[in-house]
Design an enzyme around this catalytic site. Structure first.
Site, mmCIF file in Angstrom:
data_model
loop_
_atom_site.group_PDB
_atom_site.id
_atom_site.type_symbol
_atom_site.label_atom_id
_atom_site.label_comp_id
_atom_site.label_asym_id
_atom_site.label_seq_id
_atom_site.Cartn_x
_atom_site.Cartn_y
_atom_site.Cartn_z
ATOM 1 N N GLY A 36 0.813 -1.264 -0.037
ATOM 2 C CA GLY A 36 -0.077 0.028 -0.002
ATOM 3 C C GLY A 36 0.554 1.255 -0.167
ATOM 4 N N ASP A 37 1.907 1.414 0.703
ATOM 5 C CA ASP A 37 2.910 2.468 0.814
ATOM 6 C C ASP A 37 3.523 2.713 -0.610
ATOM 7 O OD1 ASP A 37 2.798 3.037 3.665
ATOM 8 O OD2 ASP A 37 3.294 1.214 3.747
#
Length: 426
Positions: free
Chosen positions: A245-246
């Protein structure tokens, strides 16, 4: 293209404890993990910032660091990766996530640090960085930075603003260019478990220009203001999804900093996240073991030493400390030093989980020991200039690199000795 990107959010200290398991505990149906190696890295907003810096961007991280050993370690790890940190924290404890893994499988995670730092108002340096940024990424991990009213006020005019939300975090400020929740986060924020429905609701409720809901290997559902939902497929990847996600949010911010519209930025980010997972995720290591070496007297080990050693270890797979012998320390520091015998200093260093080996040397400089070891990386504190180190030429001639990690100001053995002497004289 190199862009100026500001990341705002909560930073965590992530730790992977990797080993192998061939048997169960005799007293419980739990695996016994042996041969462990511990690796530390900046997590949360720190991971997003590190990824962007690794892509070659000029990255500033506005975050709240705690005044503890974890905070010192994070400051050193981030600086070693080229991330400029603006600390707006006050007190609290560093949030830590420890993953116990055996043969590549996560067996358990231990979380620590339930008292996050309080958040001070952004200072002039932070406001200037936000005003000059080509893009701003909010990486919210629900520990208070993105919820602070002064921070939210400073973010209100940022553009393009990419907001990566968290289930326990603050709602995005109105008018963001792009929101990047995963499906679980979008469902928690809207109550809708269908990606397109959740994206539409978020779009209406947040006032954002676009919402991209990531759905793991299925891909991404993108909803632009006034447009029909678009499915952006990804190449399925088998690997550690930690940090995906990052990687998605940071790649999207970088693409928007380059002037790409939301649709193209999301496609670029989806590809980057897929490649990231395939490469092993946040816990991956480059092929081949990298030996990192550092050196010094390490007399009366203090928090500054520990932060430097942790940052050095993060640059490779094995950390060797070249330790001045007692005779060497006396020649360098005078007859009153060292305070601790060389065997005691070596034992203290070996007790640190980031140190793999300690090698004593009698010379005034570690060059002979370096010639025998031939490390991949030679590390010193940033109170030294890399090119001014007398051993730098030797390390490079041996095919290695020279790196510096942050020097923690105000912490030194000399200061400790002076303070103890002053107190004893009262």
């Amino acid at each position: 293209m190199t862009a100026r990107i500001v990341v705002v959010g909560d930073v965590l200290l992530d730790r992977d404890v990797d080993g192998h398991s061939e048997r169960l505990c005799p007293d419980a149906p739990a695996p016994v993990v042996e041969g462990t190696v511990t690796r530390e890295r900046a997590g949360g907003a720190g991971l997003a910032a590190t990824l962007l810096a690794g892509d070659g961007h000029a990255v500033t991280l506005v975050t709240a660091l705690a005044p503890d050993a974890g905070g010192l370690t994070l400051a050193a790890l981030l600086a070693a990766r080229g991330v400029a940190v603006i600390d707006i924290g006050d007190g609290g404890a560093t949030g830590e996530k420890v993953r116990i893994r055996a043969d590549g499988r996560v067996l358990a995670r231990v979380d620590r640090g339930d008292r996050p730092p309080a958040v001070r108002a952004p200072d002039e340096e932070a406001l200037r960085a936000l005003g000059e940024a080509d893009a701003v990424l909010v990486s919210d991990y629900g520990r208070g930075v993105a919820a602070a009213p002064e921070v939210r006020s400073a973010l209100a005019g940022a553009w393009p603003l990419v907001w990566d939300p968290h289930p326990r975090g603050a709602p995005p400020v109105p008018g963001a260019a792009l929101l990047t929740p995963n499906l679980a986060e979008a469902t928690g924020m809207t109550g809708a478990d269908e990606p397109a429905v959740a994206a539409r609701r978020l779009l209406a409720e947040s006032g954002a220009a676009a919402v991209a809901v990531t759905v793991g290997p299925v891909g991404v559902v993108l909803v632009d203001d006034g447009a029909a939902p678009v499915h952006v497929p990804v190449t399925p990847a088998s690997g550690d999804p930690c940090g995906a996600g990052d990687r998605f949010a940071s790649a999207a911010a970088a693409a928007m900093a380059a002037g790409l519209p939301a649709g193209e930025a999301v496609r670029a980010a989806a590809g980057a996240a897929s490649r990231f997972v395939a490469a092993g995720g946040a816990g991956r290591r480059p092929a081949g073991a990298r030996t990192v070496a550092t050196g010094g007297c390490f007399d009366l080990i203090h928090a500054g030493h520990v932060a430097t050693l942790h940052a050095a270890r993060a640059l490779g797979d094995r950390l060797v400390v070249l330790l001045n012998s007692d005779a060497s320390v006396r020649r360098l520091k005078g007859p009153g030093r060292p305070v601790m015998h060389q065997d005691e200093r070596a034992a203290m260093l070996r007790a640190l989980r980031c140190v793999d080996e300690v090698v004593l040397f009698d010379e005034d400089t570690p060059e002979a020991a370096l010639a025998r070891l031939a490390p991949d990386v030679w590390v010193k504190g940033a109170d030294y200039a890399a090119d001014e180190l007398p051993e730098a030429a030797l390390v490079r001639a041996l095919g290695g690199e020279v790196a510096t990690v942050p020097y923690v100001a105000g912490r030194s053995t000399t200061r400790l000795i002076e303070e103890v002497a002053a107190r004893a004289g009262r």
